[in-house]
Enzyme design. Sequence first.
Site, PDB file in Angstrom:
ATOM      1  N   LYS A  22     -56.419 -10.386  37.292  1.00  0.00           N
ATOM      2  CA  LYS A  22     -55.620 -11.453  36.649  1.00  0.00           C
ATOM      3  C   LYS A  22     -55.840 -12.772  37.383  1.00  0.00           C
ATOM      4  CE  LYS A  22     -50.998 -12.142  37.657  1.00  0.00           C
ATOM      5  NZ  LYS A  22     -50.599 -13.528  37.947  1.00  0.00           N
ATOM      6  N   ASN A  23     -55.712 -12.739  38.713  1.00  0.00           N
ATOM      7  CA  ASN A  23     -55.708 -13.992  39.463  1.00  0.00           C
ATOM      8  C   ASN A  23     -57.094 -14.600  39.656  1.00  0.00           C
ATOM      9  OD1 ASN A  23     -52.986 -13.861  39.449  1.00  0.00           O
ATOM     10  ND2 ASN A  23     -52.744 -13.266  41.583  1.00  0.00           N
ATOM     11  N   ARG A  92     -46.950 -21.023  35.197  1.00  0.00           N
ATOM     12  CA  ARG A  92     -47.305 -22.062  36.165  1.00  0.00           C
ATOM     13  C   ARG A  92     -48.826 -22.152  36.380  1.00  0.00           C
ATOM     14  NH1 ARG A  92     -45.597 -23.171  40.363  1.00  0.00           N
ATOM     15  NH2 ARG A  92     -47.406 -23.188  41.703  1.00  0.00           N
ATOM     16  N   CYS A 116     -39.936 -20.304  40.091  1.00  0.00           N
ATOM     17  CA  CYS A 116     -39.700 -18.995  39.460  1.00  0.00           C
ATOM     18  C   CYS A 116     -38.834 -18.197  40.423  1.00  0.00           C
ATOM     19  CB  CYS A 116     -41.035 -18.303  39.170  1.00  0.00           C
ATOM     20  SG  CYS A 116     -41.884 -17.800  40.657  1.00  0.00           S
ATOM     21  N   ARG A 121     -41.968 -23.226  44.449  1.00  0.00           N
ATOM     22  CA  ARG A 121     -43.383 -23.352  44.122  1.00  0.00           C
ATOM     23  C   ARG A 121     -43.797 -24.789  43.753  1.00  0.00           C
ATOM     24  NH1 ARG A 121     -45.255 -18.008  41.127  1.00  0.00           N
ATOM     25  NH2 ARG A 121     -47.185 -18.502  42.202  1.00  0.00           N
ATOM     26  N   PRO A 122     -43.589 -25.711  44.660  1.00  0.00           N
ATOM     27  CA  PRO A 122     -43.974 -27.106  44.409  1.00  0.00           C
ATOM     28  C   PRO A 122     -45.499 -27.268  44.287  1.00  0.00           C
ATOM     29  CG  PRO A 122     -43.403 -26.775  46.702  1.00  0.00           C
ATOM     30  CD  PRO A 122     -43.071 -25.489  46.002  1.00  0.00           C
ATOM     31  N   ILE A 123     -45.925 -28.451  43.877  1.00  0.00           N
ATOM     32  CA  ILE A 123     -47.383 -28.695  43.773  1.00  0.00           C
ATOM     33  C   ILE A 123     -47.782 -29.956  44.541  1.00  0.00           C
ATOM     34  CG2 ILE A 123     -47.742 -27.483  41.566  1.00  0.00           C
ATOM     35  CD1 ILE A 123     -47.656 -30.274  40.199  1.00  0.00           C
ATOM     36  N   ASP A 124     -47.035 -30.252  45.595  1.00  0.00           N
ATOM     37  CA  ASP A 124     -47.340 -31.467  46.376  1.00  0.00           C
ATOM     38  C   ASP A 124     -48.739 -31.413  46.988  1.00  0.00           C
ATOM     39  OD1 ASP A 124     -45.761 -30.535  49.485  1.00  0.00           O
ATOM     40  OD2 ASP A 124     -46.037 -29.312  47.704  1.00  0.00           O
ATOM     41  N   ASP A 308     -48.233 -10.349  47.286  1.00  0.00           N
ATOM     42  CA  ASP A 308     -48.100  -9.705  45.969  1.00  0.00           C
ATOM     43  C   ASP A 308     -48.006  -8.185  46.072  1.00  0.00           C
ATOM     44  OD1 ASP A 308     -50.223 -12.053  44.142  1.00  0.00           O
ATOM     45  OD2 ASP A 308     -48.200 -12.198  44.957  1.00  0.00           O
ATOM     46  N   ILE A 330     -44.709 -15.933  52.950  1.00  0.00           N
ATOM     47  CA  ILE A 330     -45.329 -16.843  51.961  1.00  0.00           C
ATOM     48  C   ILE A 330     -44.316 -17.491  51.022  1.00  0.00           C
ATOM     49  CG2 ILE A 330     -47.083 -17.039  50.149  1.00  0.00           C
ATOM     50  CD1 ILE A 330     -48.295 -16.314  52.847  1.00  0.00           C
ATOM     51  N   ARG A 402     -47.216  -9.307  32.122  1.00  0.00           N
ATOM     52  CA  ARG A 402     -47.960 -10.515  32.499  1.00  0.00           C
ATOM     53  C   ARG A 402     -49.196 -10.144  33.316  1.00  0.00           C
ATOM     54  NH1 ARG A 402     -45.046 -14.092  36.099  1.00  0.00           N
ATOM     55  NH2 ARG A 402     -47.141 -14.913  36.182  1.00  0.00           N
TER      56      ARG A 402
HETATM   57  C1  EPZ Z   1     -51.233 -17.627  43.914  1.00  0.00           C
HETATM   58  O1  EPZ Z   1     -50.109 -18.450  43.617  1.00  0.00           O
HETATM   59  C2  EPZ Z   1     -51.068 -16.362  43.082  1.00  0.00           C
HETATM   60  N1  EPZ Z   1     -51.057 -16.688  41.666  1.00  0.00           N
HETATM   61  C3  EPZ Z   1     -49.762 -15.664  43.458  1.00  0.00           C
HETATM   62  O2  EPZ Z   1     -49.709 -14.447  42.717  1.00  0.00           O
HETATM   63  C4  EPZ Z   1     -49.806 -15.332  44.950  1.00  0.00           C
HETATM   64  O3  EPZ Z   1     -48.584 -14.743  45.322  1.00  0.00           O
HETATM   65  C5  EPZ Z   1     -50.036 -16.623  45.749  1.00  0.00           C
HETATM   66  O4  EPZ Z   1     -51.255 -17.268  45.292  1.00  0.00           O
HETATM   67  C6  EPZ Z   1     -50.165 -16.345  47.239  1.00  0.00           C
HETATM   68  O5  EPZ Z   1     -51.237 -15.496  47.466  1.00  0.00           O
HETATM   69  C7  EPZ Z   1     -52.243 -16.829  41.038  1.00  0.00           C
HETATM   70  O6  EPZ Z   1     -53.303 -16.719  41.627  1.00  0.00           O
HETATM   71  C8  EPZ Z   1     -52.191 -17.130  39.557  1.00  0.00           C
HETATM   72  P1  EPZ Z   1     -49.924 -20.788  46.873  1.00  0.00           P
HETATM   73  P2  EPZ Z   1     -50.085 -20.005  44.125  1.00  0.00           P
HETATM   74  O7  EPZ Z   1     -50.194 -22.151  46.365  1.00  0.00           O
HETATM   75  O8  EPZ Z   1     -51.441 -20.575  44.030  1.00  0.00           O
HETATM   76  C9  EPZ Z   1     -46.300 -23.233  48.855  1.00  0.00           C
HETATM   77  C10 EPZ Z   1     -48.818 -12.887  41.210  1.00  0.00           C
HETATM   78  O9  EPZ Z   1     -47.903 -12.064  41.314  1.00  0.00           O
HETATM   79  N2  EPZ Z   1     -46.908 -24.420  48.206  1.00  0.00           N
HETATM   80  O10 EPZ Z   1     -50.915 -20.137  47.793  1.00  0.00           O
HETATM   81  O11 EPZ Z   1     -48.979 -20.683  43.411  1.00  0.00           O
HETATM   82  C11 EPZ Z   1     -45.700 -22.268  47.821  1.00  0.00           C
HETATM   83  O12 EPZ Z   1     -44.404 -22.669  47.470  1.00  0.00           O
HETATM   84  C12 EPZ Z   1     -48.640 -14.296  41.744  1.00  0.00           C
HETATM   85  O13 EPZ Z   1     -49.938 -12.638  40.692  1.00  0.00           O
HETATM   86  C13 EPZ Z   1     -46.357 -25.680  48.472  1.00  0.00           C
HETATM   87  O14 EPZ Z   1     -45.380 -25.814  49.213  1.00  0.00           O
HETATM   88  O15 EPZ Z   1     -49.681 -19.783  45.659  1.00  0.00           O
HETATM   89  C14 EPZ Z   1     -45.745 -20.956  48.560  1.00  0.00           C
HETATM   90  O16 EPZ Z   1     -44.620 -20.867  49.407  1.00  0.00           O
HETATM   91  C15 EPZ Z   1     -47.260 -14.512  42.338  1.00  0.00           C
HETATM   92  N3  EPZ Z   1     -46.921 -26.760  47.878  1.00  0.00           N
HETATM   93  C16 EPZ Z   1     -47.024 -21.053  49.402  1.00  0.00           C
HETATM   94  O17 EPZ Z   1     -47.337 -22.466  49.482  1.00  0.00           O
HETATM   95  C17 EPZ Z   1     -48.011 -26.665  47.043  1.00  0.00           C
HETATM   96  O18 EPZ Z   1     -48.500 -27.701  46.530  1.00  0.00           O
HETATM   97  C18 EPZ Z   1     -48.215 -20.299  48.822  1.00  0.00           C
HETATM   98  O19 EPZ Z   1     -48.452 -20.811  47.546  1.00  0.00           O
HETATM   99  C19 EPZ Z   1     -48.547 -25.375  46.781  1.00  0.00           C
HETATM  100  C20 EPZ Z   1     -47.984 -24.265  47.397  1.00  0.00           C
END
Ligand code: EPZ
Length: 426
Positions: A22-23, A92, A116, A121-124, A308, A330, A402
């Site tokens: 999926k990912n 997202r 969620c 899950r911010p995108i900064d 995960d 995480i 999903r």
């Molecule tokens: C990916 O999410 C995966 N989703 C998640 O899988 C997985 O848990 C996660 O990576 C960690 O491995 C997909 O690949 C579609 P991150 P992503 O950005 O990219 C913080 C599942 O069950 N953060 O590595 O959103 C964030 O809040 C899903 O398949 C910021 O603060 O994860 C988190 O605490 C769930 N600012 C940490 O970083 C940002 O701009 C890791 O997030 C981005 C992230």
Amino acid sequence: MSSIKVIGGGELKGEIKIQGSKNAALPIIAATVLNQGVTILKNCPRILDVFHMISVLEELGSVAKWEGNTLIIDTTEISSTKVSEGSVQKMRSSILFLGALLGRNHEVSIAYPGGCSIGKRPIDYHLDSIKRMNVNQEFLGEDKEIIHCYTDKIIGSDIFLKFPSVGATQNVILTAVLAEGITRIYNAAREPEVVELCNFLVEAGARICGRGTAFIEIEGVKKLNDVEYSLSSDRIVAGTYMAAVASTKGDVVLKDPPLHQIDSIIRVLDKIGCKIKTGNDYLRIRCDKRLLPYKNLKTQPYPGFPTDMQSQLMTVLSLSDGKSIIVEEIFESRFQNVKELRKMGAKITVDESERKAVILGVKNLEGAVVKAHDLRAGAALVIAGLGALGTTIIKDTTSIERGYEDICRDLSNIGANIRYCSENIL
Ligand code: EPZ
């Protein structure tokens, strides 16, 4: 809302083929927008999140069709640079169209993805990085909920990520592939899904080195070409089914697991007593006795133990013979399943401030009516139902669909007494 009914107590035996990742599929579907042509994606899982990404592609003017598990995408025509608020709020991962549309059209409007159940899950990191690439950003709408990015030219730049965010790394790569000059990402995510996105893009003609390391360098090219790409299998689905065997005792062979991506999962399950044997295209897992506890399990960025798989291991450790600790490094609220497992007799205490759960293993879990709060928590409750005495009803299981093509089909193929049922059956 769908539900799943599980009658626990049986042993699992047989063979399961692991679905496509999926990912890996989601960022690659977004990446098809960078090529004005046709992409053939093989071994693509038919899951809600993929269906959703396809609906965004169609919203943008592309065409997609299935042939079994092969997804054929034609992105010759893209008539819009807007990703609707409904699309992003629903899932997202649509945020990955930010980098892809920017890369193709030098403009994109996309809504902020909501948080969620597992965190805000911010995108900064995404936005701060892309701004450094000569991209203007403005925030529109009543609540500034729409991000409008535009530029006359994307310029490669040095990007320093505060955290090895998977999504931020992927969005920068998508923005950089057709940029002018070189983009260097420091502290890049090393997850296999980042590697797969790079593998796909390189096959399409992109110039990327350092994939799978914390330093990725992308040299912009003028255009990409059509690609036929086969996705690897899903490491979290493989880990989920391994955890199901660990919770029920059994003897199961996984066909085509992504063996080189699941070392940390194998290591943990081996340490608590599972017998695991691997070959070039299979993994056999056997559990014939009550498992040991795991002293201190921390989730970490790859190649550490994946967040995960945290909920699934919490279920397994709830049945182990002793005290285990899980620390979720995480996401800030990924212990939603604790209250559901407690309904089944699990003994778990949580210290939210330290994101720590202490689990005292019990001999048996009891069947109960529980609720799936997110995709992986739902899968973990299925595992709990398999390992429990009696009947478990898991409600709101749409979230499981999903990420899992058909968890009932897969598990009943190895002897589980499990089926979908209507919401109100007890
Ligand atoms: C990916 O999410 C995966 N989703 C998640 O899988 C997985 O848990 C996660 O990576 C960690 O491995 C997909 O690949 C579609 P991150 P992503 O950005 O990219 C913080 C599942 O069950 N953060 O590595 O959103 C964030 O809040 C899903 O398949 C910021 O603060 O994860 C988190 O605490 C769930 N600012 C940490 O970083 C940002 O701009 C890791 O997030 C981005 C992230």
